[in-house]
Design a protein around this motif. Structure first.
Motif, PDB file in Angstrom:
ATOM      1  N   LYS A 117       1.001  -1.091   0.067  1.00 52.22           N
ATOM      2  CA  LYS A 117      -0.106  -0.005  -0.027  1.00 52.22           C
ATOM      3  C   LYS A 117       0.736   1.141   0.048  1.00 52.22           C
ATOM      4  O   LYS A 117       1.856   1.332   0.678  1.00 52.22           O
ATOM      5  CB  LYS A 117      -0.824   0.050   1.101  1.00 52.22           C
ATOM      6  CG  LYS A 117      -1.810  -1.254   1.264  1.00 52.22           C
ATOM      7  CD  LYS A 117      -2.497  -1.203   2.551  1.00 52.22           C
ATOM      8  CE  LYS A 117      -3.449  -2.562   2.617  1.00 52.22           C
ATOM      9  NZ  LYS A 117      -4.158  -2.675   3.718  1.00 52.22           N
ATOM     10  N   PHE A 118       0.440   2.243  -0.692  1.00 54.12           N
ATOM     11  CA  PHE A 118       1.220   3.535  -0.918  1.00 54.12           C
ATOM     12  C   PHE A 118       0.475   4.826  -0.819  1.00 54.12           C
ATOM     13  O   PHE A 118      -0.700   4.431  -1.233  1.00 54.12           O
ATOM     14  CB  PHE A 118       1.993   3.512  -2.199  1.00 54.12           C
ATOM     15  CG  PHE A 118       2.946   2.149  -2.405  1.00 54.12           C
ATOM     16  CD1 PHE A 118       4.198   2.713  -1.888  1.00 54.12           C
ATOM     17  CD2 PHE A 118       2.497   1.304  -3.029  1.00 54.12           C
ATOM     18  CE1 PHE A 118       5.251   1.687  -2.153  1.00 54.12           C
ATOM     19  CE2 PHE A 118       3.423   0.044  -3.185  1.00 54.12           C
ATOM     20  CZ  PHE A 118       4.710   0.550  -2.781  1.00 54.12           C
ATOM     21  N   LEU A 119       0.712   5.820  -0.424  1.00 54.26           N
ATOM     22  CA  LEU A 119       0.327   7.041  -0.501  1.00 54.26           C
ATOM     23  C   LEU A 119       0.951   7.883  -1.762  1.00 54.26           C
ATOM     24  O   LEU A 119       2.165   7.821  -1.758  1.00 54.26           O
ATOM     25  CB  LEU A 119       0.270   7.895   0.977  1.00 54.26           C
ATOM     26  CG  LEU A 119      -0.280   7.481   1.887  1.00 54.26           C
ATOM     27  CD1 LEU A 119      -0.068   8.415   3.277  1.00 54.26           C
ATOM     28  CD2 LEU A 119      -1.616   7.128   1.962  1.00 54.26           C
ATOM     29  N   ALA A 120       0.052   8.023  -2.857  1.00 55.89           N
ATOM     30  CA  ALA A 120       0.810   8.695  -4.062  1.00 55.89           C
ATOM     31  C   ALA A 120       0.181  10.172  -4.179  1.00 55.89           C
ATOM     32  O   ALA A 120      -1.064  10.388  -3.823  1.00 55.89           O
ATOM     33  CB  ALA A 120       0.186   7.938  -5.172  1.00 55.89           C
ATOM     34  N   SER A 121       0.881  10.932  -4.633  1.00 50.95           N
ATOM     35  CA  SER A 121       0.733  12.219  -4.941  1.00 50.95           C
ATOM     36  C   SER A 121       0.287  12.280  -6.367  1.00 50.95           C
ATOM     37  O   SER A 121       0.512  11.781  -7.203  1.00 50.95           O
ATOM     38  CB  SER A 121       1.829  13.392  -4.765  1.00 50.95           C
ATOM     39  OG  SER A 121       2.261  13.291  -3.392  1.00 50.95           O
ATOM     40  N   LEU A 122      -0.758  13.321  -6.570  1.00 47.54           N
ATOM     41  CA  LEU A 122      -1.197  13.555  -7.921  1.00 47.54           C
ATOM     42  C   LEU A 122      -0.359  14.398  -8.749  1.00 47.54           C
ATOM     43  O   LEU A 122      -0.180  14.218 -10.073  1.00 47.54           O
ATOM     44  CB  LEU A 122      -2.597  14.283  -8.007  1.00 47.54           C
ATOM     45  CG  LEU A 122      -3.906  13.584  -7.256  1.00 47.54           C
ATOM     46  CD1 LEU A 122      -5.175  14.452  -7.439  1.00 47.54           C
ATOM     47  CD2 LEU A 122      -4.008  12.290  -7.937  1.00 47.54           C
ATOM     48  N   ASN A 123       0.660  15.150  -8.083  1.00 49.92           N
ATOM     49  CA  ASN A 123       1.756  15.823  -8.773  1.00 49.92           C
ATOM     50  C   ASN A 123       2.876  14.857  -8.877  1.00 49.92           C
ATOM     51  O   ASN A 123       3.354  14.245  -8.037  1.00 49.92           O
ATOM     52  CB  ASN A 123       2.178  16.802  -7.730  1.00 49.92           C
ATOM     53  CG  ASN A 123       3.243  17.800  -8.416  1.00 49.92           C
ATOM     54  OD1 ASN A 123       4.090  17.144  -9.228  1.00 49.92           O
ATOM     55  ND2 ASN A 123       3.213  19.225  -8.003  1.00 49.92           N
ATOM     56  N   PRO A 124       3.211  14.297 -10.075  1.00 54.31           N
ATOM     57  CA  PRO A 124       4.189  13.666 -10.403  1.00 54.31           C
ATOM     58  C   PRO A 124       5.642  13.830  -9.942  1.00 54.31           C
ATOM     59  O   PRO A 124       6.561  12.744  -9.691  1.00 54.31           O
ATOM     60  CB  PRO A 124       4.256  13.315 -12.087  1.00 54.31           C
ATOM     61  CG  PRO A 124       3.829  14.636 -12.402  1.00 54.31           C
ATOM     62  CD  PRO A 124       2.787  15.064 -11.423  1.00 54.31           C
TER      63      PRO A 124
END
Length: 218
Positions: free
Chosen positions: A186-193
């Motif tokens: 599981k990860f927390l991903a930003s919408l900003n690449p």
């Protein structure tokens, strides 16, 4: 009433007597570019949509999960909610850090300076959180600009690509990110690449899932 953003914009333009040429001038764009957006030949980003609606005098609206917009009065008192709507507190980091248990058990008891209405159906306690920084500002597609308000439902378990609010293992730093599962992790991903993934372990606490957003210009 739920409307597509362009239908809402065109109705307001007609009401105000604003032409595509005048709107394009205010935006610093060509009339052709604005026409493409209004007639769905091209898709603007959320920031551009918000800018157009702001120029047309529509600053308060909700973005629903199907992409339709609901114009709304933004603020309300705890007792002043309309039928089928509820008011939820706009909380700060300090409130979350100092009153987390109360917030997740009975958010209506939280002392907040502002209460904002929503007609969304929640499964648990609800509260509004104001997004900070550019980590959720995408170059295309879904984008949550800094200053946006998101309604957090503490009763929902996140699924792939949900937007979640978490608190770090130290119990102080908040993070609003996209919930992603990849190869069993599981990860927390930003919408900003430009921002890196954060692996989500059991020490992080997920406070809830975002189910609605509002843009604010004041």
């Amino acid at each position: 009433m739920l409307k597509r953003w362009n239908d809402l914009a065109k109705a307001q333009m007609k009401s105000l007597g604003i032409t595509q040429e005048k709107l394009a001038e205010r935006l610093g764009l060509t009339p052709g570019a604005v026409s493409h957006w209004l007639n769905e030949r091209r898709s603007p980003g959320l920031e551009e949509i918000a800018q157009i609606l702001h120029i047309l005098g529509i600053d308060n609206f909700s973005v629903n999960s199907d992409g339709l917009l609901t114009p709304s009065g933004e603020s309300c008192s705890k007792q002043g909610a309309l039928k089928n709507t509820h008011c939820y507190p706009l909380v700060t980091k300090e409130i979350i850090n100092n009153h987390l248990y109360d917030l997740l058990e009975n958010s209506s008891a939280i002392t907040a300076t502002e209460w904002i209405e929503s007609g969304a159906a929640l499964k648990g306690q609800g509260f509004w959180y104001q997004v900070e920084g550019d980590s959720m500002l995408a170059t295309s597609g879904l984008s949550i600009p800094s200053g946006s308000l998101v309604l957090i439902d503490s009763g929902r378990s996140p699924i792939q690509n949900d937007l979640v609010l978490t608190v770090d293992p130290n119990g102080h730093d908040l993070s609003f990110k996209q919930y992603v599962i990849d190869s069993g992790k599981k990860f927390l991903a930003s919408l900003n690449p430009r921002w890196p993934f954060i692996e989500l372990n059991d020490e992080f606490k997920i406070l809830g899932v975002a189910i609605e957003s509002k843009l604010r210009f004041h």
